[in-house]
Scaffold this motif. Sequence first.
Motif, short mmCIF file in Angstrom:
data_model
loop_
_atom_site.label_atom_id
_atom_site.label_comp_id
_atom_site.label_asym_id
_atom_site.label_seq_id
_atom_site.Cartn_x
_atom_site.Cartn_y
_atom_site.Cartn_z
N UNK A 8 0.85 -1.18 0.00
CA UNK A 8 0.00 0.00 0.00
C UNK A 8 0.89 1.24 0.00
N UNK A 9 0.49 2.23 -0.80
CA UNK A 9 1.17 3.51 -0.85
C UNK A 9 0.20 4.59 -0.38
N UNK A 10 0.58 5.34 0.65
CA UNK A 10 -0.26 6.41 1.16
C UNK A 10 0.48 7.74 1.13
N UNK A 11 -0.26 8.81 0.86
CA UNK A 11 0.30 10.16 0.80
C UNK A 11 -0.19 10.94 2.02
N UNK A 12 0.74 11.56 2.75
CA UNK A 12 0.40 12.26 3.98
C UNK A 12 -0.55 13.42 3.75
N UNK A 13 -1.45 13.62 4.72
CA UNK A 13 -2.44 14.70 4.61
C UNK A 13 -1.77 16.06 4.48
N UNK A 14 -0.67 16.25 5.18
CA UNK A 14 0.02 17.55 5.14
C UNK A 14 0.85 17.73 3.88
N UNK A 15 1.12 16.65 3.19
CA UNK A 15 1.96 16.68 1.98
C UNK A 15 1.13 16.65 0.71
N UNK A 16 -0.16 16.33 0.84
CA UNK A 16 -0.96 16.07 -0.35
C UNK A 16 -0.96 17.24 -1.33
N UNK A 17 -1.20 18.45 -0.89
CA UNK A 17 -1.33 19.59 -1.80
C UNK A 17 -0.05 19.84 -2.58
N UNK A 18 1.06 19.58 -1.97
CA UNK A 18 2.35 19.74 -2.66
C UNK A 18 2.56 18.60 -3.65
N UNK A 19 2.17 17.40 -3.25
CA UNK A 19 2.37 16.23 -4.09
C UNK A 19 1.41 16.19 -5.27
N UNK A 20 0.15 16.55 -5.04
CA UNK A 20 -0.88 16.45 -6.07
C UNK A 20 -1.74 17.70 -6.02
N UNK A 21 -1.23 18.83 -6.55
CA UNK A 21 -1.95 20.10 -6.44
C UNK A 21 -3.21 20.20 -7.28
N UNK A 22 -3.45 19.24 -8.18
CA UNK A 22 -4.62 19.32 -9.06
C UNK A 22 -5.94 19.24 -8.32
N UNK A 23 -6.00 18.46 -7.26
CA UNK A 23 -7.25 18.26 -6.53
C UNK A 23 -6.93 17.62 -5.19
N UNK A 24 -7.91 17.68 -4.28
CA UNK A 24 -7.72 17.13 -2.94
C UNK A 24 -8.95 16.30 -2.55
N UNK A 25 -8.73 15.13 -1.97
CA UNK A 25 -9.89 14.35 -1.49
C UNK A 25 -10.74 15.18 -0.54
N UNK A 26 -12.04 15.04 -0.66
CA UNK A 26 -12.97 15.95 0.02
C UNK A 26 -12.78 16.00 1.53
N UNK A 27 -12.48 14.86 2.15
CA UNK A 27 -12.43 14.81 3.61
C UNK A 27 -11.01 14.70 4.17
N UNK A 28 -10.02 14.85 3.33
CA UNK A 28 -8.64 14.68 3.80
C UNK A 28 -8.22 15.84 4.69
N UNK A 29 -7.71 15.52 5.87
CA UNK A 29 -7.23 16.54 6.81
C UNK A 29 -6.16 15.91 7.69
N UNK A 30 -5.34 16.76 8.32
CA UNK A 30 -4.29 16.22 9.19
C UNK A 30 -4.87 15.42 10.35
N UNK A 31 -4.05 14.57 10.90
CA UNK A 31 -4.42 13.79 12.07
C UNK A 31 -4.78 14.75 13.21
N UNK A 32 -5.91 14.50 13.85
CA UNK A 32 -6.37 15.36 14.94
C UNK A 32 -5.80 14.86 16.26
N UNK A 33 -4.84 15.59 16.82
CA UNK A 33 -4.27 15.21 18.10
C UNK A 33 -5.31 15.39 19.21
N UNK A 34 -5.26 14.50 20.20
CA UNK A 34 -6.21 14.56 21.33
C UNK A 34 -5.47 14.33 22.63
N UNK A 35 -5.98 14.95 23.70
CA UNK A 35 -5.42 14.73 25.03
C UNK A 35 -6.47 14.99 26.09
#
Length: 306
Positions: free
Chosen positions: A57-84
């Motif tokens: 499996x090949x995955x592209x990081x949420x924070x890297x996506x726009x740089x890697x594939x600037x043409x479009x972005x998956x609708x719900x893609x967002x960085x990991x939400x840290x919790x504490x």
Amino acid sequence: MAREQFGICAEPSLHGYYLLFNALEDKDNYLRQALTRLPALFAHYADQFSESNLTGVVGIGANYWDEFYPQARPKQLKPFVAMQNEDRVAPSVSYDLYIEIRSDRGDVNHIVSSKVCELLADSVELVEQVRAFRYLDGRDLTGFVDGTENPQGRHRREVALISDEEDQAFAGGSYLHIQRYRHNLPLWNSLEEKEQEDVFGRTKVDNIEYESEAKPLTSHIKRTNLKDDDGKSIEIVRQSMPYGDMKLQGLFFVAYCRSPEPFELMLHSMIHGEGPHFDHMLKYTQAETGAAFFVPSLNLLESLAE
């Protein structure tokens, strides 16, 4: 029709190798071309070692996506939400690339992982690598069966893969969340078996889930087996595996889904709980990493070469 990466819904393997990279500056074009070659590389070694049941499996990081594939972005893609909440922490770590290699042979995983690193060469920094393994009959190192509630058969695809109706440009893809948990096994093993079972909400040896009225509100099952407003189970496809040596042990948690929301709801329920009732498993294990990725379809990966 979009073709998914086969490792997303593959059956459990005996061995796993997880590689996490960050892209180096000005290497985006090289990486796009290199990643288009990975499915063929996986297929080549899957054919050469056909008995190993190799998948990748090949995955592209949420924070890297726009740089890697600037043409479009998956609708719900967002960085990991840290919790504490108090001493319960789910940290967020930024990785650009995720490569998952699983098979029934550890030596084949090593060979393929080496070829991946050779291909990516000096375009990336290898930030973390985790060798994982199947333990007994699909159990975590705590001794309990892992992924009991995983979707089965074709339903795995329905849970894990984005449909044309949801996001046509990214159909066949999947939202991926990973966490590397480190277990405190000496503390865990100090518990009596019944105490451990109460933490999970099911029996240890026979893997029988407690009756609903018998499950503690702090049990792992109670905190993660959630229902939506219509009473339907909220599901993810887990591909987690134990890892460790004589010093460190834990679980490399891997979850695929057609939306990030189910994972976030489960994690929130574990850490924040319901009133004072958080997941008591978190007394014995700690997430040391957490990251979000998008796993594009094979069609989209192939298009990067154009």
